[in-house]
Design an enzyme around this catalytic site. Structure first.
Site, mmCIF file in Angstrom:
data_model
loop_
_atom_site.group_PDB
_atom_site.id
_atom_site.type_symbol
_atom_site.label_atom_id
_atom_site.label_comp_id
_atom_site.label_asym_id
_atom_site.label_seq_id
_atom_site.Cartn_x
_atom_site.Cartn_y
_atom_site.Cartn_z
ATOM 1 N N GLU A 145 -9.082 -107.998 -19.300
ATOM 2 C CA GLU A 145 -9.459 -108.930 -18.770
ATOM 3 C C GLU A 145 -8.364 -109.630 -17.808
ATOM 4 O O GLU A 145 -8.738 -110.883 -17.802
ATOM 5 C CB GLU A 145 -10.914 -109.888 -19.624
HETATM 6 C C1 TNX Z 1 -12.400 -110.006 -26.015
HETATM 7 S S1 TNX Z 1 -11.688 -107.371 -25.719
HETATM 8 C C2 TNX Z 1 -11.196 -110.014 -25.323
HETATM 9 C C3 TNX Z 1 -10.445 -111.153 -26.678
HETATM 10 C C4 TNX Z 1 -11.358 -112.405 -26.733
HETATM 11 C C5 TNX Z 1 -12.464 -111.012 -27.998
HETATM 12 C C6 TNX Z 1 -13.799 -111.844 -28.382
HETATM 13 C C7 TNX Z 1 -10.502 -108.130 -25.488
HETATM 14 C C8 TNX Z 1 -9.293 -106.837 -24.905
HETATM 15 N N1 TNX Z 1 -9.937 -109.177 -25.355
HETATM 16 O O1 TNX Z 1 -9.486 -111.504 -25.044
HETATM 17 O O2 TNX Z 1 -10.672 -113.202 -27.995
HETATM 18 O O3 TNX Z 1 -13.179 -110.433 -26.464
HETATM 19 O O4 TNX Z 1 -14.204 -111.400 -29.213
#
Ligand code: TNX
Length: 530
Positions: free
Chosen positions: A342
């Site tokens: 992300e």
């Molecule tokens: C996605 S999955 C994220 C996290 C969040 C999570 C909540 C991923 C690698 N990053 O930053 O905490 O979703 O479900």
């Protein structure tokens, strides 16, 4: 390695597997409880063993039982002490540990001399005079001890004296894992969890043969590990959390305590420093890490994707090198996870640039890179392991990387994320990947979930628990259990045993055991709890 293990296992036990699969079905689906004080059926445990051959008289633990461990092996002695610590309070028996060899009692024997058991497998043989766990390695013995625990009545987990009898059904279990990597992740950044809380979780995971503990040590909301060369990361960047609570961080001694505890449960620790996004806590701690030279405030919300390390600035790489050097030096495990998810505030070019420079740093300090699967859009270096957290299984970029040699850990968010709500009534957790009931969480195959990924690329599974909405151990446990068991079973048990009907009957048996351990689990209406 896994393939070799599989082939060997298939060679040695090939003919038994079909028989076992048939036997397991009847074990799993038989709703009939054992006779009042009879033993529970051999193999009625989670994860289900690879091979179960019931038969013969049960072994009964009694006041004269000794725990006999291979002489001259301190680790086996320690596993004996661990087992005694489980059994003594509830049985009320002395259960002395002795290095003396003998044919009776509970025997933990190192040196099974059986290639098929591999590095983590074990054989458990139960008969009138003894129950024997044999393995090639201490890790195998430890996993065998978890099986032994689960074969005893649930009350064995209690801390006060309980009524027996303490019987273990007669027969032989021959068991080894499907995957070498069977992980759980805890997010200690969004909410901080103390050493004691992490140790408690480790103990719970060990019961289900989880062997990797991934610690999400940094994110926008908090930096949780002391770094001597950049002290403000922890002292400033660690002082809050989601909702504005006081946060916290692990000193190096704290981190060592977690490592030691994990090692005593044959668990490898995978530390994660999330980069280049999810980095607000670092950016808030050191103004020079920001492209504009201005430190943002600490963050206590739950949005993602707004922060990025400053890719064009050289200081970013000095910072990264120092952090990786210190974390690598503290960590005996093979992996260092650099996040990479992300990174919505990092341009594609910058993301490539950063990952191209970051991966060799991890390598330089002797670790294998692990990263969330977005790393496949940069260029993974040979050896880099990508952690898949998608939901569709239709990611051509992940498939292409896997075909080209990148290994995968499977954590599909709509199956393995323990912070997803079970259903619309669940008050904790989030639902961006949908609701994940216990059956959904169990019903997938790590080898085939992502279209076009060759099975040889899949190193194993991991169940992450993100803590935006979770701040106590009770909340962690309510979300983790009983989905964690399903991921653990997918990681350990042969694919041929996969069957929801059989699984849910065995899972139901875990209810009283979890209660005895003080775990407040989610009583899913889909499971016929006993
Ligand atoms: C996605 S999955 C994220 C996290 C969040 C999570 C909540 C991923 C690698 N990053 O930053 O905490 O979703 O479900």
């Amino acid at each position: 390695m896994r393939q070799r293990q599989r082939r060997t296992f298939a060679r040695l036990f090939g003919s038994l597997v079909l028989v076992a699969a048939a036997g397991l079905t009847s074990i799993g689906t038989s709703a009939a409880p054992a006779a009042a004080d009879g033993p529970r059926p051999l193999g009625q445990i989670v994860p289900v063993p690879a091979d179960v051959s019931p038969g013969g008289s049960p072994y009964t633990i009694g006041s004269a039982t000794r725990i006999r461990v291979t002489p001259g092996e301190p680790e086996v002695q320690r596993i004996g002490a661990y087992l005694a610590a489980v059994l003594r309070p509830s049985t009320g028996y002395a259960l002395p540990i002795t290095g003396a060899t003998g044919g009776d009692g509970i025997r933990l024997l190192l040196g099974a001399d059986d290639e098929g058991l591999g590095d983590e497998g074990y054989r458990l043989t139960s008969a009138k005079g003894s129950v024997t766990v044999a393995a090639n390695t201490p890790a195998g013995l430890f996993h065998g001890v978890q099986t032994l625990r689960q074969l005893l009545p649930a009350n064995v987990e209690k801390k006060t004296k309980q009524a027996g009898p303490w019987k273990i059904a007669g027969g032989t279990i021959t068991d080894a894992p499907r995957y070498a990597y069977r992980g759980a992740m805890i997010d200690v950044s969004r909410h901080f969890f103390t050493v004691a809380q992490v140790e408690r979780y480790i103990d719970q995971l060990a019961l289900y043969k989880i062997n990797e503990l991934h610690l999400h040590l940094s994110d926008d909301q908090g930096w949780r590990i002391a770094i001597d060369s950049w002290p403000r990361l922890a002292t400033y960047g660690g002082q809050t959390q989601v909702g504005g609570g006081k946060g916290g961080f692990y000193t190096k001694a704290d981190y060592q305590a977690i490592l030691d505890h994990a090692a005593s449960r044959y668990m490898e620790v995978v530390p994660e420093i999330d980069t280049p996004g999810h980095s607000n806590a670092a950016l808030a701690s050191y103004a020079e890490l920001n492209c504009n030279g201005v430190a943002p405030p600490l963050y206590t919300g739950t949005h993602v994707g707004f922060s990025s390390l400053c890719v064009p600035k050289e200081v970013t790489y000095a910072f990264f090198d120092d952090v990786v050097r210190e974390v690598a030096a503290m960590t005996p495990g093979r992996y260092l996870h650099i996040g990479g998810d992300e990174a919505q505030s990092t341009s594609k070019e910058d993301y490539d640039t950063f990952m191209t420079r970051a991966q060799p740093v991890v390598h330089k300090y002797g670790k294998t890179v692990m990263a969330w699967h977005q790393i496949v859009d940069a260029t993974p270096i040979p050896g880099t392991v990508a952690q898949y957290w998608g939901t569709t299984g239709d990611e051509a970029n992940v498939a292409a990387a896997a075909q080209a040699g990148t290994k995968l850990i499977m954590s599909p968010a709509n199956r393995a994320y323990l912070d997803m709500k079970y259903d619309a009534k669940t008050t904790l957790g989030t639902n961006w990947a949908g609701y994940v009931e216990v059956d959904k969480s169990y019903s997938w195959d790590p080898d085939t979930f992502v279209k076009g990924v060759p099975a040889r690329a899949v190193l194993g599974v991991e169940a992450p628990i993100w803590s935006e909405t979770l701040s106590t151990s009770a909340q962690i446990e309510y979300m983790a259990f009983p989905r964690l068991q399903g991921i653990a079973e997918l990681g350990w048990s042969p694919a041929s045993t996969h069957d929801w009907t059989a699984y849910k009957a065995r899972l139901a048996q875990q209810g009283p055991r979890m209660s005895a351990l003080g775990i407040t689990y989610y009583r899913s209406p889909l499971v016929p709890w006993v």
